[in-house]
Design an enzyme around this catalytic site. Structure first.
Site, PDB file in Angstrom:
ATOM      1  N   ASP A  73       0.848  -1.190   0.000  1.00 31.63           N
ATOM      2  CA  ASP A  73       0.000   0.000   0.000  1.00 31.63           C
ATOM      3  C   ASP A  73       0.885   1.242   0.000  1.00 31.63           C
ATOM      4  O   ASP A  73       2.001   1.231   0.504  1.00 31.63           O
ATOM      5  CB  ASP A  73      -0.980   0.005   1.167  1.00 31.63           C
ATOM      6  CG  ASP A  73      -0.384  -0.524   2.465  1.00 31.63           C
ATOM      7  OD1 ASP A  73       0.848  -0.743   2.530  1.00 31.63           O
ATOM      8  OD2 ASP A  73      -1.138  -0.735   3.425  1.00 31.63           O
ATOM      9  N   GLU A 143      -5.622   3.498   3.822  1.00 28.40           N
ATOM     10  CA  GLU A 143      -6.103   4.166   5.029  1.00 28.40           C
ATOM     11  C   GLU A 143      -7.574   4.564   4.922  1.00 28.40           C
ATOM     12  O   GLU A 143      -8.256   4.721   5.938  1.00 28.40           O
ATOM     13  CB  GLU A 143      -5.257   5.411   5.325  1.00 28.40           C
ATOM     14  CG  GLU A 143      -3.783   5.133   5.609  1.00 28.40           C
ATOM     15  CD  GLU A 143      -3.551   4.378   6.898  1.00 28.40           C
ATOM     16  OE1 GLU A 143      -4.518   4.154   7.652  1.00 28.40           O
ATOM     17  OE2 GLU A 143      -2.393   3.992   7.150  1.00 28.40           O
TER      18      GLU A 143
END
Length: 413
Positions: A73, A143
């Protein structure tokens, strides 16, 4: 730089520091994506950018065999860094609300990206030793809980080879040099909700003319605290946290509405459903008791599904790590209450998932170095302004872990 006999690209430290200095919020990772695309293309991967808005996919086909997806990520957090590092972030960005906010890689995604760049180069340079396909997924917006699904919705498993296994890691405040993994449900599902309570505003001197949403919000918060303690079996696990309350702007004005934001963590679908139903019952019940003039509204802000490791896939990875790291440095941290969207890549593709924790904290801060170590409660953790993994040995071990896990699935020539 080497780790267990594997030569690590010496430029990776500079890449890591550069990414750390230049964090980007979810779906804004344009600079990071450009660096990723350039480096994996130079390693020999076919590159497609813009998957799921800012995601990057790399494909290296090397004969027949399974497809291994390696994921990292890329996004950062709206948070001001306070590490004191000479490569600390001073960046700002514009958030979805149009506000300028500080941004920092306080969760370690910059390290994830760097490790995968290093692993990609090693796998490509040693392609004569394995067969199959390596699929790299550099994912945006973890997130926000939206990036993995955005890549899937943009054709990740239609436009590219469908994986047999999804592999990934997350740096954590374990001692650097340790790796942790837990089979089965490993990271909690998460539901974040916004509750809007409608009252009737009035002058602070005339509360009898109001339906006070501040009092209503307070009563609701207190009642919500009974959900876990009185409605969930003691053998089940769930967390309910009220993280924000907003109401009013003046001391002598009773406002017209209040907002509560809360988060629920759970591992079991039935427990999750029971908690969500209880939240709705309490919110609506308290509003009715207060005589609210309108029904409250409950809106989902974000949702992360439970991350469930395939026991066999994780066992294969951990056994590979133990062969070069040592069995004493492989930990079972148990199920964690943190949340991740990496599991979507596995469930949407039908692949097995092996996802582990990469120790990144200064080992000198620990005494026992296992899950009983009191330092686990005191060292800066992910999402702290002071969180920053130590580069050595975290980075080389993270690269090695991704390479060795991939090689357990890619047949040798």
């Amino acid at each position: 730089m080497t780790e267990s006999g594997i030569a690590i690209d010496p430029t990776l430290v500079d890449v890591y520091k550069d990414l750390h200095r230049h964090p980007e919020l979810g779906f804004q990772e344009h600079r990071t994506a450009a660096i990723v695309a350039e480096r994996i293309r130079a390693s020999g991967f076919e590159v497609t950018a813009g998957i799921g808005k800012t995601g990057v996919v790399g494909v290296l086909k090397n004969g027949t065999g399974p497809t291994v997806l390696l994921r990292a990520d890329m996004d950062a957090l709206p948070l001001r860094e306070d590490t004191g590092l000479d490569y600390a972030s001073t960046a700002t960005a514009t958030n979805e609300g149009g506000d300028t906010v500080p941004v920092a890689h306080a969760c370690g995604h910059d390290l994830h990206v760097t490790c995968l760049l290093g692993a990609a180069r090693i796998l490509a340079s040693d392609a004569s030793g394995w067969t199959g396909t390596v699929l790299l997924a550099f994912q945006p917006a973890e997130e926000l809980g939206e990036g993995a699904q955005a890549m899937v919705d943009d054709g990740l498993f239609d436009r590219f080879p469908k994986p047999d296994v999804v592999l990934g890691q997350h740096v954590a405040p374990l001692p650097a040099g340790k790796i942790g993994g837990h089979p089965g449900p490993s990271y909690a599902g998460s539901d974040s909700l916004r509750v809007r309570l409608v009252g009737r505003g009035a002058h602070g001197s005339m509360p009898e003319a109001s339906v006070d949403p501040v009092v209503l919000a307070a009563a609701t918060v207190l009642r919500l605290q009974t959900v876990i303690s009185r409605e969930i079996p003691s053998t089940a696990t769930a967390v309910l946290t009220v993280g924000a309350i907003h109401a009013g702007d003046a001391a002598n004005v009773i406002p017209g509405h209040a907002e509560i934001r809360l988060n629920i963590r759970s591992y079991d679908t039935a427990v999750r459903r029971r908690v969500l139903d209880s939240v709705e019952r309490i919110v609506r019940g308290e509003a009715a008791t207060a005589g609210a003039p309108e029904e409250p509204t409950i809106t989902e802000i974000e949702r992360f599904p439970v991350v469930a490791n395939d026991p066999e896939a994780l066992s294969r990875s951990l056994a590979a790590f133990a062969s070069w790291l040592g069995p004493d440095d492989i930990l079972d941290p148990g199920a964690g209450a943190g949340s991740e969207d990496v599991g979507i890549l596995a469930t949407e593709s039908g692949a097995a998932l092996a996802y582990w924790l990469l120790g990144g904290a200064d080992p000198s801060l620990f005494t026992t170095g296992d899950m009983t170590d009191p330092a686990l409660l005191t060292v800066p953790s992910n999402h702290s302004p002071r969180y920053a993994p130590v580069i050595e040995p975290t980075l080389p071990i993270g690269v090695r872990a991704l390479v060795s896990a991939a090689r357990t699935w890619l047949p040798h020539r």
